[in-house]
Scaffold this motif. Structure first.
Motif, PDB file in Angstrom:
ATOM      1  N   LYS A 280       0.828  -1.208   0.000  1.00 22.22           N
ATOM      2  CA  LYS A 280       0.000   0.000   0.000  1.00 22.22           C
ATOM      3  C   LYS A 280       0.862   1.258   0.000  1.00 22.22           C
ATOM      4  O   LYS A 280       0.548   2.233  -0.694  1.00 22.22           O
ATOM      5  N   ALA A 281       1.946   1.243   0.778  1.00 22.42           N
ATOM      6  CA  ALA A 281       2.835   2.408   0.824  1.00 22.42           C
ATOM      7  C   ALA A 281       3.470   2.646  -0.545  1.00 22.42           C
ATOM      8  O   ALA A 281       3.584   3.794  -1.003  1.00 22.42           O
ATOM      9  N   THR A 282       3.880   1.577  -1.204  1.00 21.57           N
ATOM     10  CA  THR A 282       4.471   1.693  -2.537  1.00 21.57           C
ATOM     11  C   THR A 282       3.471   2.277  -3.525  1.00 21.57           C
ATOM     12  O   THR A 282       3.798   3.158  -4.323  1.00 21.57           O
ATOM     13  N   GLU A 283       2.235   1.798  -3.451  1.00 21.33           N
ATOM     14  CA  GLU A 283       1.188   2.292  -4.357  1.00 21.33           C
ATOM     15  C   GLU A 283       0.924   3.773  -4.116  1.00 21.33           C
ATOM     16  O   GLU A 283       0.802   4.563  -5.053  1.00 21.33           O
ATOM     17  N   ILE A 284       0.853   4.172  -2.850  1.00 26.98           N
ATOM     18  CA  ILE A 284       0.579   5.577  -2.508  1.00 26.98           C
ATOM     19  C   ILE A 284       1.697   6.482  -3.023  1.00 26.98           C
ATOM     20  O   ILE A 284       1.446   7.529  -3.630  1.00 26.98           O
ATOM     21  N   LEU A 285       2.938   6.093  -2.780  1.00 29.84           N
ATOM     22  CA  LEU A 285       4.061   6.916  -3.229  1.00 29.84           C
ATOM     23  C   LEU A 285       4.128   6.998  -4.748  1.00 29.84           C
ATOM     24  O   LEU A 285       4.355   8.079  -5.305  1.00 29.84           O
ATOM     25  N   ASN A 286       3.929   5.880  -5.427  1.00 30.64           N
ATOM     26  CA  ASN A 286       3.985   5.895  -6.888  1.00 30.64           C
ATOM     27  C   ASN A 286       2.873   6.760  -7.480  1.00 30.64           C
ATOM     28  O   ASN A 286       3.077   7.456  -8.475  1.00 30.64           O
ATOM     29  N   ARG A 287       1.696   6.707  -6.847  1.00 26.11           N
ATOM     30  CA  ARG A 287       0.569   7.516  -7.348  1.00 26.11           C
ATOM     31  C   ARG A 287       0.874   9.010  -7.192  1.00 26.11           C
ATOM     32  O   ARG A 287       0.662   9.796  -8.124  1.00 26.11           O
ATOM     33  N   HIS A 288       1.324   9.400  -6.009  1.00 30.68           N
ATOM     34  CA  HIS A 288       1.655  10.812  -5.800  1.00 30.68           C
ATOM     35  C   HIS A 288       2.824  11.233  -6.688  1.00 30.68           C
ATOM     36  O   HIS A 288       2.823  12.345  -7.240  1.00 30.68           O
ATOM     37  N   ALA A 289       3.813  10.352  -6.812  1.00 28.79           N
ATOM     38  CA  ALA A 289       4.976  10.687  -7.648  1.00 28.79           C
ATOM     39  C   ALA A 289       4.561  10.897  -9.096  1.00 28.79           C
ATOM     40  O   ALA A 289       5.124  11.749  -9.797  1.00 28.79           O
ATOM     41  N   GLY A 290       3.563  10.135  -9.554  1.00 33.05           N
ATOM     42  CA  GLY A 290       3.058  10.315 -10.908  1.00 33.05           C
ATOM     43  C   GLY A 290       2.478  11.704 -11.119  1.00 33.05           C
ATOM     44  O   GLY A 290       2.647  12.320 -12.180  1.00 33.05           O
ATOM     45  N   GLU A 291       1.812  12.216 -10.073  1.00 25.79           N
ATOM     46  CA  GLU A 291       1.251  13.566 -10.144  1.00 25.79           C
ATOM     47  C   GLU A 291       2.359  14.617 -10.070  1.00 25.79           C
ATOM     48  O   GLU A 291       2.309  15.650 -10.757  1.00 25.79           O
ATOM     49  N   TYR A 292       3.384  14.352  -9.240  1.00 26.34           N
ATOM     50  CA  TYR A 292       4.445  15.343  -9.032  1.00 26.34           C
ATOM     51  C   TYR A 292       5.356  15.487 -10.247  1.00 26.34           C
ATOM     52  O   TYR A 292       6.063  16.490 -10.367  1.00 26.34           O
ATOM     53  N   LYS A 293       5.344  14.502 -11.130  1.00 25.45           N
ATOM     54  CA  LYS A 293       6.204  14.579 -12.318  1.00 25.45           C
ATOM     55  C   LYS A 293       5.830  15.771 -13.195  1.00 25.45           C
ATOM     56  O   LYS A 293       6.660  16.258 -13.981  1.00 25.45           O
ATOM     57  N   ALA A 294       4.578  16.231 -13.081  1.00 25.96           N
ATOM     58  CA  ALA A 294       4.169  17.401 -13.857  1.00 25.96           C
ATOM     59  C   ALA A 294       5.000  18.620 -13.491  1.00 25.96           C
ATOM     60  O   ALA A 294       5.146  19.546 -14.296  1.00 25.96           O
ATOM     61  N   ASN A 295       5.559  18.628 -12.280  1.00 27.52           N
ATOM     62  CA  ASN A 295       6.436  19.718 -11.843  1.00 27.52           C
ATOM     63  C   ASN A 295       7.899  19.291 -11.864  1.00 27.52           C
ATOM     64  O   ASN A 295       8.744  19.898 -11.210  1.00 27.52           O
ATOM     65  N   SER A 296       8.186  18.216 -12.611  1.00 32.01           N
ATOM     66  CA  SER A 296       9.559  17.674 -12.713  1.00 32.01           C
ATOM     67  C   SER A 296      10.126  17.293 -11.359  1.00 32.01           C
ATOM     68  O   SER A 296      11.317  17.447 -11.095  1.00 32.01           O
ATOM     69  N   VAL A 297       9.258  16.784 -10.481  1.00 32.71           N
ATOM     70  CA  VAL A 297       9.684  16.203  -9.207  1.00 32.71           C
ATOM     71  C   VAL A 297       9.594  14.694  -9.374  1.00 32.71           C
ATOM     72  O   VAL A 297       8.501  14.150  -9.540  1.00 32.71           O
ATOM     73  N   ASN A 298      10.725  14.010  -9.360  1.00 25.34           N
ATOM     74  CA  ASN A 298      10.778  12.627  -9.826  1.00 25.34           C
ATOM     75  C   ASN A 298      10.941  11.565  -8.747  1.00 25.34           C
ATOM     76  O   ASN A 298      10.762  10.376  -9.034  1.00 25.34           O
TER      77      ASN A 298
END
Length: 787
Positions: A280-298
């Motif tokens: 669940k933690a992996t899924e949560i981080l990957n989901r948020h990271a997918g959104e943050y990529k729009a600001n080039s936060v990888n």
């Protein structure tokens, strides 16, 4: 002499031969039967596979198992060696039957080998099927039966039998072909793996699938006839398909895997990870990271520590595909040093509470600060004048934090951090300076989260330990099961007292956060959480750490490369992840119990937060750390002498004593007052002195800049002209004028906003300020020209 020896040998040669044969028989099985290279595997707290890496020889060969799943054991024995539990390594009936069948066909079509004999063949890596090899295997099999139990022999066979391609052993085969543990295999899957070592080439993905299916179904029918399967079980088992492409091995907690694999290559490593939390933690981080990529936060990372047993429950070292490594996905952020931002501020707050130099509501100056060229700024570039210590912590104000560190002592705080377990401070305290509290040093998510977990454990165990401290509570969380634990030693003191920790976590659990970071209001939880965010200089690192009595969670978001991004802050990027992670965990049923043994109820001035004096107007009775008794008495409240109308200040030189009203008044120093009244419209300024009454107060003028004995640098402008300095002062009387003099030479006059731009020469100077009532203020400062 030689003749006598030869005679003795001839006479007793039968006994000698027998002795040699018995000796060989006894030692024919080596102490370690299999010298194999194994895959490295890690499992969660319940034994479920988290990840695996192929062995150094390219084989998927899991570390040897010590017992077989029941379904596979039944299928294996039925197919390979039905009388396994009745023979001693050599089955004369099977051998005889095989001999007859081979003579009838005039070629070897059946071996008659027992499972024990196959174990010997696997161990010897023998490819020859000659009579001689068969005899050796038979004798060794008998010896093997004398040395090991039947269960151990079965386990050796299942651990080292070939299962097609580069797959060796039942456990590796179960994961490679079916994606689950051998303990979870169906009857059809167990039967397929039972027949496979007999002809491992049948598992070829493009051919021989029909033959494999036929062999499997034939074994299932035997199991049905032997009453292991019902008719319905048999029908359903036959409908199951033969596996297609080999499946990739699971790889949860890949960065944790890399960390432990370096020290335990080829081993089966049991970890403390909870599979559900990890996924669940992996899924949560990957989901948020997918959104943050729009600001080039990888990149992002998170760790969950179970405070109750001091173990790591989830470890997400980074997001994305570690194999691609396009944006530093291979970097284990949890263990990597990163700029701390404001995440260290609670430790300073707790330390000062502990020594009694700070009280939770004590006012701290929030005005421009200049120390040896260092001038910190708050997030919103404004000042409050004066703010309570706990509000400064909640709002993560930088200027009060620097002032507090200056008063506490940098060397002492540096030492405290190392005692708490911050391992990344490799340089002396003077290297970091006052910026240490604002992100001037690098820390790791691992260290920081462990400190919060240690705080929680200390409070959880304080009552249990009868007001004493367990030395093991500060030990960092374990992520490998059965690691040696530090011996419990009870002691009377700790680095920071339970009372100071309790007050700190209480302050961090309040829902007030920076006004300019209003998005904190969207965070809600059904439980009380102490949490802190941090943002490093240049928006390179976003932190969020939270703790309850049961769990401590640390989150980091940013770029592994160190690239900063606009809007990347702890509250906007890391805090949402933190609260979502808390939502997947069991809720703590109660908050930390107050450590009354280390606290005393004391009278505190409501406005200043200091211990109350006799003239404080409003007093609160609150629980404080025992050491707070040495804290100074409130100096903000003073008796002011007023006329009967309370419109002017007076004294006995100008008004009769019977006409004087003595009244307590909350008074801030001039600079603090100037900023404070901007945000606090209820602040009452002191009335002016009545005409004819001598002004007995200290100067109402104060300087914001320059501070006494400071050094100012003047640089040249782009056009080559000389730059200047802007001096700033404040006055209690908003209508007063200030006359500025540098070295007794008039420089200018200001009114309302007291700022003056000047261009003094290099060297030592005196700045003298005089108001229209004759009050004055003077300071010495130095100027240095830089080309």
């Amino acid at each position: 002499m030689i003749n006598h020896v030869l005679f003795a040998v001839k006479r007793h040669y039968k006994f000698i031969i027998a002795f040699l044969l018995l000796t060989w028989f006894y030692f024919c099985i080596p102490a370690t039967l299999f010298e194999s290279i194994y895959s490295t595997t890690i499992s969660d707290q319940n034994g479920r596979l988290l990840g695996a890496r192929v062995a150094a020889d390219g084989q998927w060969r899991f570390p040897a198992i010590d017992s077989l799943p029941k379904k596979y054991e039944i299928a294996l024995i039925e197919f390979e060696d039905r009388r396994f539990y009745n023979h001693t390594g050599f089955d004369i009936i099977s051998t005889g039957r095989a001999l007859i069948h081979n003579l009838q066909r005039r070629k070897i079509i059946e071996g008659g080998s027992t499972i024990t004999m196959q174990v010997v063949r696997l161990a010897r890596k023998s490819k020859s099927r000659t009579v001689k090899e068969k005899l050796i295997e038979t004798v060794m099999a008998v010896r093997l039966e004398l040395k090991y139990t039947k269960k151990e022999i079965l386990a050796m066979y299942a651990s080292h039998a070939p299962f097609g391609g580069n797959v060796v052993g039942i456990e590796a085969a179960a994961w490679r072909y079916f994606g689950r543990s051998a303990n979870e295999l169906s009857w059809a899957e167990a039967a397929m793996l039972a027949v496979l070592p007999n002809s491992p080439s049948l598992i070829h993905l493009a051919k021989n699938r029909k033959q494999l299916l036929e062999k499997r179904n034939k074994l299932l029918e035997k199991l049905y006839k032997r009453n292991y399967l019902s008719e319905e079980d048999l029908r359903l088992a036959k409908t199951e398909n033969i596996p297609g492409e080999p499946l990739p091995m699971p790889m949860e907690a890949m960065h944790l895997f890399d960390a432990v694999a370096k020290k335990h290559e080829g081993k089966k490593i049991a970890t403390t990870i909870n599979m559900e939390y990890q996924a669940k933690a992996t899924e949560i981080l990957n989901r948020h990271a997918g959104e943050y990529k729009a600001n080039s936060v990888n990149n992002a990372a998170a760790i969950i520590i179970d405070v109750r047993n001091n173990t790591v429950a989830a470890y997400v070292g980074n997001v994305g595909d570690i194999n691609k490594n396009e944006n530093g996905e291979h970097v284990d952020i949890i263990m990597s040093p990163r700029s701390s931002g404001s995440i260290l501020k609670p430790f300073l707050f707790a330390a000062m509470l502990d020594e009694g130099s700070l009280l939770p509501d004590m006012l701290v100056a929030d005005v421009p600060l200049y120390i040896s060229g260092f001038s910190p700024q708050n997030y919103d570039k404004t000042f409050d004048g004066a703010v309570s210590a706990h509000r400064a912590l909640e709002r993560s104000l930088n200027v009060p934090a620097v002032r507090m560190l200056y008063n506490y002592n940098i060397e002492k705080f540096h030492y405290l951090l190392r005692q708490l377990g911050i391992t990344t401070l490799k340089k002396p305290a003077n290297h970091y300076g006052l910026s240490l509290i604002l992100g001037g040093a690098e820390v790791s998510l691992w260290d920081i989260t462990n400190v919060y977990a240690y705080f929680a454990r200390t409070l959880n165990n304080f009552r249990t330990n009868n007001g004493k401290y367990n030395s093991a509570d500060k030990q960092k969380a374990e992520f490998m099961a059965n690691d040696k634990k530090e011996k419990n030693i009870l002691q009377n003191t700790e680095i920071i007292s339970a009372a100071a920790i309790w007050q700190t976590l209480n302050s961090l659990s309040d829902l007030n956060r920076p006004e300019e970071e209003s998005s904190w209001k969207s965070f809600s939880s059904s439980q009380k959480i102490a949490w802190k965010t941090g943002t490093s200089f240049g928006n390179r690192d976003a932190w969020a750490v939270g703790v309850t009595p049961d769990f401590a969670i640390g989150v980091w978001v940013g770029n592994a490369s160190g690239e900063g991004r606009h809007l990347l802050t702890g509250v906007n990027y890391a805090a949402p992840v933190l609260f979502e992670l808390f939502d997947i965990l069991p809720k703590s049923q109660q908050w930390f119990e107050q450590p009354y043994d280390e606290m005393t109820k004391m009278a505190v001035c409501s406005k200043s937060g200091h211990l109350a004096s006799d003239i404080c107007e409003e007093i609160d009775s609150i629980w404080l750390v025992n050491s707070a008794q040495t804290s100074p008495i409130c100096t903000y409240h003073k008796l002011v002498h007023l006329n009967k109308d309370e419109t002017h200040r007076v004294n006995s030189d100008c008004v009769a004593l019977s006409e004087i009203v003595n009244k307590p008044w909350f008074i801030l120093p001039p600079v603090q007052e100037w900023y404070y009244k901007i945000k606090h419209h209820d602040y009452r300024q002191l009335p002016p002195f009545m005409q004819g009454c001598d002004n007995e107060e200290s100067s109402p003028i104060d300087l914001i800049y320059p501070v006494p004995n400071s050094e100012t640098v003047i640089t040249k402008q782009i056009d080559g002209s000389k730059g200047g300095i802007v001096f700033q002062a404040v006055h209690r009387n908003p209508d007063a004028s200030i006359f500025w003099h540098i070295d007794n030479e008039y420089a200018g006059t200001t009114k309302i906003y007291h700022q003056l731009a000047v261009q003094p020469n290099a060297g030592e100077h005196w700045l003298i300020l005089v108001d229209d009532a004759g009050n004055n203020k003077q300071v010495k400062f130095f100027v240095k020209d830089v080309d």
